[in-house]
Each structure stands twice: as C-alpha cells, then as structure tokens.
Design a protein around this motif. Structure first.
Motif, PDB file in Angstrom:
ATOM      1  N   GLY A 211       4.496  -3.046  -5.319  1.00  0.00           N
ATOM      2  CA  GLY A 211       4.651  -2.053  -6.109  1.00  0.00           C
ATOM      3  C   GLY A 211       4.479  -2.449  -7.263  1.00  0.00           C
ATOM      4  N   GLY A 212       5.098  -1.618  -8.897  1.00  0.00           N
ATOM      5  CA  GLY A 212       4.791  -2.309  -9.975  1.00  0.00           C
ATOM      6  C   GLY A 212       3.283  -1.588 -10.643  1.00  0.00           C
ATOM      7  N   GLY A 213       2.695  -0.939  -9.539  1.00  0.00           N
ATOM      8  CA  GLY A 213       1.681  -0.915 -10.578  1.00  0.00           C
ATOM      9  C   GLY A 213       0.482  -2.278 -10.351  1.00  0.00           C
ATOM     10  N   GLY A 214       1.186  -3.231  -9.831  1.00  0.00           N
ATOM     11  CA  GLY A 214       0.165  -4.163  -9.697  1.00  0.00           C
ATOM     12  C   GLY A 214      -1.243  -4.081  -8.699  1.00  0.00           C
ATOM     13  N   GLU A 215      -1.767  -4.785  -8.796  1.00  0.00           N
ATOM     14  CA  GLU A 215      -3.468  -4.118  -7.935  1.00  0.00           C
ATOM     15  C   GLU A 215      -2.774  -4.258  -6.688  1.00  0.00           C
ATOM     16  OE1 GLU A 215      -6.984  -6.511  -9.380  1.00  0.00           O
ATOM     17  OE2 GLU A 215      -6.791  -4.615 -11.000  1.00  0.00           O
ATOM     18  N   GLY A 216      -1.998  -5.780  -6.599  1.00  0.00           N
ATOM     19  CA  GLY A 216      -1.897  -6.066  -4.824  1.00  0.00           C
ATOM     20  C   GLY A 216      -0.904  -6.858  -5.085  1.00  0.00           C
ATOM     21  N   VAL A 217      -0.275  -7.221  -3.862  1.00  0.00           N
ATOM     22  CA  VAL A 217       1.091  -8.813  -3.494  1.00  0.00           C
ATOM     23  C   VAL A 217       0.219 -10.365  -3.030  1.00  0.00           C
ATOM     24  CG1 VAL A 217       1.768  -7.697  -1.074  1.00  0.00           C
ATOM     25  CG2 VAL A 217       3.376  -8.803  -2.477  1.00  0.00           C
ATOM     26  N   SER A 218       1.421 -11.308  -3.221  1.00  0.00           N
ATOM     27  CA  SER A 218       0.528 -12.350  -2.499  1.00  0.00           C
ATOM     28  C   SER A 218       1.872 -12.910  -2.411  1.00  0.00           C
ATOM     29  CB  SER A 218      -0.456 -13.347  -3.560  1.00  0.00           C
ATOM     30  OG  SER A 218      -1.257 -12.415  -4.046  1.00  0.00           O
ATOM     31  N   PRO A 219       2.083 -12.488  -0.748  1.00  0.00           N
ATOM     32  CA  PRO A 219       3.581 -13.188  -1.058  1.00  0.00           C
ATOM     33  C   PRO A 219       3.150 -14.892  -0.533  1.00  0.00           C
ATOM     34  CG  PRO A 219       1.914 -11.800   1.143  1.00  0.00           C
ATOM     35  CD  PRO A 219       1.369 -11.622  -0.324  1.00  0.00           C
ATOM     36  N   ASP A 220       4.331 -15.505  -0.259  1.00  0.00           N
ATOM     37  CA  ASP A 220       4.772 -17.065   0.220  1.00  0.00           C
ATOM     38  C   ASP A 220       4.654 -16.564   1.826  1.00  0.00           C
ATOM     39  OD1 ASP A 220       3.126 -17.966  -2.278  1.00  0.00           O
ATOM     40  OD2 ASP A 220       5.861 -18.641  -3.051  1.00  0.00           O
TER      41      ASP A 220
ATOM     42  N   GLU B  95       0.799  -1.291  -0.171  1.00  0.00           N
ATOM     43  CA  GLU B  95      -0.629  -0.357   0.133  1.00  0.00           C
ATOM     44  C   GLU B  95       0.859   1.179  -0.191  1.00  0.00           C
ATOM     45  OE1 GLU B  95      -2.582  -0.900   3.421  1.00  0.00           O
ATOM     46  OE2 GLU B  95      -3.535  -1.955   2.575  1.00  0.00           O
ATOM     47  N   THR B  96       2.010   1.221   0.730  1.00  0.00           N
ATOM     48  CA  THR B  96       2.506   2.228   0.851  1.00  0.00           C
ATOM     49  C   THR B  96       3.935   2.465  -0.296  1.00  0.00           C
ATOM     50  OG1 THR B  96       3.096   1.858   2.928  1.00  0.00           O
ATOM     51  CG2 THR B  96       5.119   3.218   2.304  1.00  0.00           C
ATOM     52  N   VAL B  97       3.815   1.505  -1.098  1.00  0.00           N
ATOM     53  CA  VAL B  97       4.923   1.643  -2.410  1.00  0.00           C
ATOM     54  C   VAL B  97       3.920   2.151  -3.298  1.00  0.00           C
ATOM     55  CG1 VAL B  97       6.274   0.292  -3.671  1.00  0.00           C
ATOM     56  CG2 VAL B  97       6.459   0.377  -1.746  1.00  0.00           C
ATOM     57  N   ALA B  98       3.161   1.591  -3.258  1.00  0.00           N
ATOM     58  CA  ALA B  98       1.512   2.184  -4.069  1.00  0.00           C
ATOM     59  C   ALA B  98       1.038   3.591  -4.030  1.00  0.00           C
ATOM     60  CB  ALA B  98       0.111   0.646  -4.076  1.00  0.00           C
ATOM     61  N   GLU B  99       0.944   3.794  -3.000  1.00  0.00           N
ATOM     62  CA  GLU B  99       0.230   5.149  -3.180  1.00  0.00           C
ATOM     63  C   GLU B  99       1.469   6.405  -3.710  1.00  0.00           C
ATOM     64  OE1 GLU B  99      -0.774   5.826   1.715  1.00  0.00           O
ATOM     65  OE2 GLU B  99      -2.882   4.429   0.637  1.00  0.00           O
ATOM     66  N   THR B 100       2.845   5.542  -3.028  1.00  0.00           N
ATOM     67  CA  THR B 100       4.022   6.841  -4.029  1.00  0.00           C
ATOM     68  C   THR B 100       4.062   6.297  -4.775  1.00  0.00           C
ATOM     69  OG1 THR B 100       4.764   6.558  -1.289  1.00  0.00           O
ATOM     70  CG2 THR B 100       6.193   7.301  -2.670  1.00  0.00           C
ATOM     71  N   ALA B 101       3.898   5.575  -5.637  1.00  0.00           N
ATOM     72  CA  ALA B 101       4.262   5.793  -7.282  1.00  0.00           C
ATOM     73  C   ALA B 101       2.826   6.223  -7.483  1.00  0.00           C
ATOM     74  CB  ALA B 101       4.290   4.041  -7.604  1.00  0.00           C
ATOM     75  N   ALA B 102       2.132   6.367  -7.605  1.00  0.00           N
ATOM     76  CA  ALA B 102       0.692   6.944  -8.016  1.00  0.00           C
ATOM     77  C   ALA B 102       1.356   8.930  -7.660  1.00  0.00           C
ATOM     78  CB  ALA B 102      -0.458   6.626  -7.367  1.00  0.00           C
ATOM     79  N   GLY B 103       2.152   9.044  -6.873  1.00  0.00           N
ATOM     80  CA  GLY B 103       1.939  10.509  -7.288  1.00  0.00           C
ATOM     81  C   GLY B 103       3.046  10.339  -7.020  1.00  0.00           C
TER      82      GLY B 103
ATOM     83  N   HIS C 210       7.060  10.410 -10.439  1.00  0.00           N
ATOM     84  CA  HIS C 210       7.045  10.285 -12.241  1.00  0.00           C
ATOM     85  C   HIS C 210       7.877   9.251 -12.240  1.00  0.00           C
ATOM     86  CE1 HIS C 210       6.733  14.635 -12.671  1.00  0.00           C
ATOM     87  NE2 HIS C 210       7.731  14.733 -11.525  1.00  0.00           N
ATOM     88  N   PHE C 211       7.776   7.982 -11.284  1.00  0.00           N
ATOM     89  CA  PHE C 211       8.092   6.354 -11.255  1.00  0.00           C
ATOM     90  C   PHE C 211       6.639   5.402 -10.985  1.00  0.00           C
ATOM     91  CE2 PHE C 211      11.588   9.005  -9.683  1.00  0.00           C
ATOM     92  CZ  PHE C 211      12.386   8.758 -10.386  1.00  0.00           C
ATOM     93  N   ARG C 212       6.104   5.850 -11.281  1.00  0.00           N
ATOM     94  CA  ARG C 212       4.482   5.153 -11.155  1.00  0.00           C
ATOM     95  C   ARG C 212       4.539   3.233 -11.140  1.00  0.00           C
ATOM     96  NH1 ARG C 212      -0.254   8.443 -11.311  1.00  0.00           N
ATOM     97  NH2 ARG C 212       0.364  10.064 -11.508  1.00  0.00           N
ATOM     98  N   ARG C 213       5.549   2.919 -11.884  1.00  0.00           N
ATOM     99  CA  ARG C 213       5.515   1.307 -11.816  1.00  0.00           C
ATOM    100  C   ARG C 213       7.159   1.132 -11.026  1.00  0.00           C
ATOM    101  NH1 ARG C 213       2.483  -1.069 -14.845  1.00  0.00           N
ATOM    102  NH2 ARG C 213       3.622  -2.913 -14.359  1.00  0.00           N
ATOM    103  N   MET C 214       7.244   1.644 -10.341  1.00  0.00           N
ATOM    104  CA  MET C 214       8.402   1.321  -9.575  1.00  0.00           C
ATOM    105  C   MET C 214       8.155   0.104  -8.029  1.00  0.00           C
ATOM    106  SD  MET C 214       8.726   4.172  -5.911  1.00  0.00           S
ATOM    107  CE  MET C 214       7.139   4.852  -5.344  1.00  0.00           C
ATOM    108  N   SER C 215       8.621  -0.155  -8.338  1.00  0.00           N
ATOM    109  CA  SER C 215       8.659  -1.892  -7.361  1.00  0.00           C
ATOM    110  C   SER C 215       9.748  -2.673  -6.207  1.00  0.00           C
ATOM    111  CB  SER C 215       8.078  -2.911  -8.105  1.00  0.00           C
ATOM    112  OG  SER C 215       9.300  -3.038 -10.212  1.00  0.00           O
ATOM    113  N   THR C 216       9.370  -3.245  -5.884  1.00  0.00           N
ATOM    114  CA  THR C 216      10.450  -3.563  -5.338  1.00  0.00           C
ATOM    115  C   THR C 216      10.219  -5.224  -4.560  1.00  0.00           C
ATOM    116  OG1 THR C 216      12.233  -3.850  -2.894  1.00  0.00           O
ATOM    117  CG2 THR C 216       9.857  -3.023  -2.604  1.00  0.00           C
ATOM    118  N   THR C 217      11.425  -6.121  -4.330  1.00  0.00           N
ATOM    119  CA  THR C 217      11.148  -7.706  -3.524  1.00  0.00           C
ATOM    120  C   THR C 217      10.798  -7.266  -2.287  1.00  0.00           C
ATOM    121  OG1 THR C 217      13.133  -8.506  -3.402  1.00  0.00           O
ATOM    122  CG2 THR C 217      12.028  -8.277  -5.935  1.00  0.00           C
ATOM    123  N   LEU C 218      10.525  -7.949  -2.032  1.00  0.00           N
ATOM    124  CA  LEU C 218      10.629  -8.345   0.065  1.00  0.00           C
ATOM    125  C   LEU C 218      10.616  -9.891   0.558  1.00  0.00           C
ATOM    126  CD1 LEU C 218      10.454  -6.617   2.596  1.00  0.00           C
ATOM    127  CD2 LEU C 218       8.422  -6.560   2.471  1.00  0.00           C
TER     128      LEU C 218
END
Length: 293
Positions: free
Chosen positions: A199-208, A115-123, A125-133
């Motif tokens: 992140g990455g512009g997707g709708e959500g994350v599905s962690p294992d 949620e934090t990464v998606a909200e930050t990306a939306a506002g 210039h890096f709308r598709r920024m993402s990260t592994t975790l």
C-alpha cells in the motif's frame, strides 16, 4: 522424522498509542477429503483429515493514521489467508525441485495483498494507508520467509539469534550504500521511513524471499518494530532462551518492550520445534505435529 511445533502469538497496544494497528496470524494447513456421496455399500469411510502438514505464520504492522493502518494490516492478513487456502493446497508436501514454484506463489500472495490494500485505499479516506508483512511458511524441514517492510523474522538456534529478514527502511539502505554508519542509521529519522511496503500509494511491492532448513529445537520469532526498537537482539535472545514455552516467551517479550517504553504497538509470534515420537493422541491447542512426507 516427526517434530512437534509449539506456537503462540500476542499483540499489545503498548503504552502510548491510542489503538493497535498490528495484526498477526498462526494457521495450520491440513488436507481433508469428505465423501458427499458414494455407491460403496456399508461404507465406513466418510472423511479423512491429515495432521497438520504445514504452518503459516505472519505479522503485519499497519500505517497511515488511526483506522487506516488497522484496515491495511487486517486486509493483508485476510488476503494472505484467502490466497493460501484457495490456491496453494498442492504445496502441502515438501518436494525437492519445486521450491522455486513455492516461493513464487508466496510472492504472488504478497502481491495479492498489495492489490487488495491499494484498491481499498483508492476508494477510502485513507489513500496512503499501508502495512508491513512478514510471512513464515513452515513445511518441515524447510521454512520459507517472504517479507516487505521493517517487521522481522528471526531464527533462534543453539542460543544464537539470527535475523533472517532485512529492514526496508531508507536508513538501512543508506547504511548498505555506505552513506551512513550503523550508529547514524539507528539515530536517523529515515529509520522510520520505508521504501518498500504494502500500500502507501506506491505502484507495487517488492518482497524479499528467504529460506532455510530447520532443525529440531529451532525457534522462529516474527515481530513488529514495536519490539525491536525497544529491545536489542541480545535481550530478545535471552528472553527466548529462558522461556519455558512459546506462550511464556510471547508474554515476556511484550512485557519487556512495554517496560522499555512501549512507544508503539507490539506484536510477536513464537514457534518452537522439537523432535517427537509419533502419537495417535490429538495435540492440544498451540501444538501440532509435522512430518516430512
């Protein structure tokens, strides 16, 4: 049984990239009580702090172009730290029958990062920024691993290196579905394409979620793909086996990945367990005592 946990982390830009988009975290979790005011006269108690009761280890590999990846991985680590500190103090004891609750909260922590990464990306210039975790929560004698992306967590036991996590790449999924052979998957450009990350512009994350019972002399390794794309599991295991301390192991792993090309950022967190006698002496930096309570 009390155990000593020795740990070290290291991140390196590598030999090709212009900036480092990786991040890591090593955190001790303790309980503390600080008396602000009391009516007890002549009170000699004012603050109690336990030894470390749990540990939080994490690595994040940012993507999305120069500053975007660095921002995404940094936000994920910061949000994870905030979430655990604010909402999970009651998990600082090992309790049979409560593991599902713990795992659920760790998944929520990853979702908070999303949620934090998606909200930050939306506002930005890096709308598709993402990260592994990839997170390892050590609560002796258990470890809980929560994971999204293609960074990894390994368990090193008795000279054998075992990968606990599964890469969330399109190539790995194709391998599991029988569409590709192992050799084809390794060589495919889809080995660099993630279907699950933060992140990455997707709708959500599905962690294992994974868990295991630890033993004294076990070793945990969390790492980004800058290590695993340059070194085989056999090479990684050999370095861990030879290293005298986690700090030596972390430096040797990063050095070997750079010698093998260093085409990406390289980040490792090494945590080593060993049985220990109870001691009143405060352990040095990079060492903590854990005890099941």
């Amino acid at each position: 049984m009390a155990v000593v946990l020795e740990y070290a982390g290291k991140t390196d830009i590598g030999r090709v990239r212009k900036n480092n988009e990786d991040q890591f975290l090593i955190a001790d979790l303790t309980k503390q009580l600080r008396i602000v005011q009391t009516s007890v006269s002549g009170s000699q108690f004012g603050e109690w702090t336990t030894n470390s009761t749990a540990h939080l280890l994490a690595v994040a590999d940012g993507m999305g172009g120069t500053a975007g990846g660095e921002i995404a991985s940094g936000l994920a680590i910061e949000t994870l730290s905030w979430y655990v500190a604010r909402t999970m103090p009651w998990f600082y004891r090992y309790q049979d029958g409560r593991e599902e609750d713990l795992e659920c909260e760790l998944v929520k922590a990853v979702q908070a990062c999303q949620e934090t990464v998606a909200e930050t990306a939306a506002g930005s210039h890096f709308r598709r920024m993402s990260t592994t975790l990839t997170i390892a929560y050590v609560l002796w004698p258990r470890v809980y691993v929560v994971h999204a992306g293609d960074s990894r967590c390994y368990l090193h036991r008795g000279g054998r290196l075992m990968q606990m996590t599964k890469d969330h790449t399109v190539a790995q999924r194709s391998l599991e579905q029988g569409i590709m052979t192992a050799e084809q998957a390794r060589a495919s450009v889809l080995n660099n394409t993630l279907w699950n990350c933060i992140g990455g512009g997707g709708e959500g994350v599905s962690p294992d979620v994974y868990h295991a019972t630890l033993q004294p002399s076990d070793e945990l390794l969390l790492c980004t793909d800058g290590l695993t794309r340059r070194l085989s599991d056999d090479a990684i295991g050999s370095i861990l086996k030879r290293a005298s301390t986690p700090e030596v192991a972390a430096g040797a792993l990063v050095g070997a990945a750079n010698e093998a090309g260093g085409e990406d950022n390289i980040t490792v967190v090494v945590a080593r367990l060993r049985a220990a006698l109870q001691s009143a002496v405060t352990p040095p930096d990079g060492v903590a005592v854990l005890q099941a309570v």
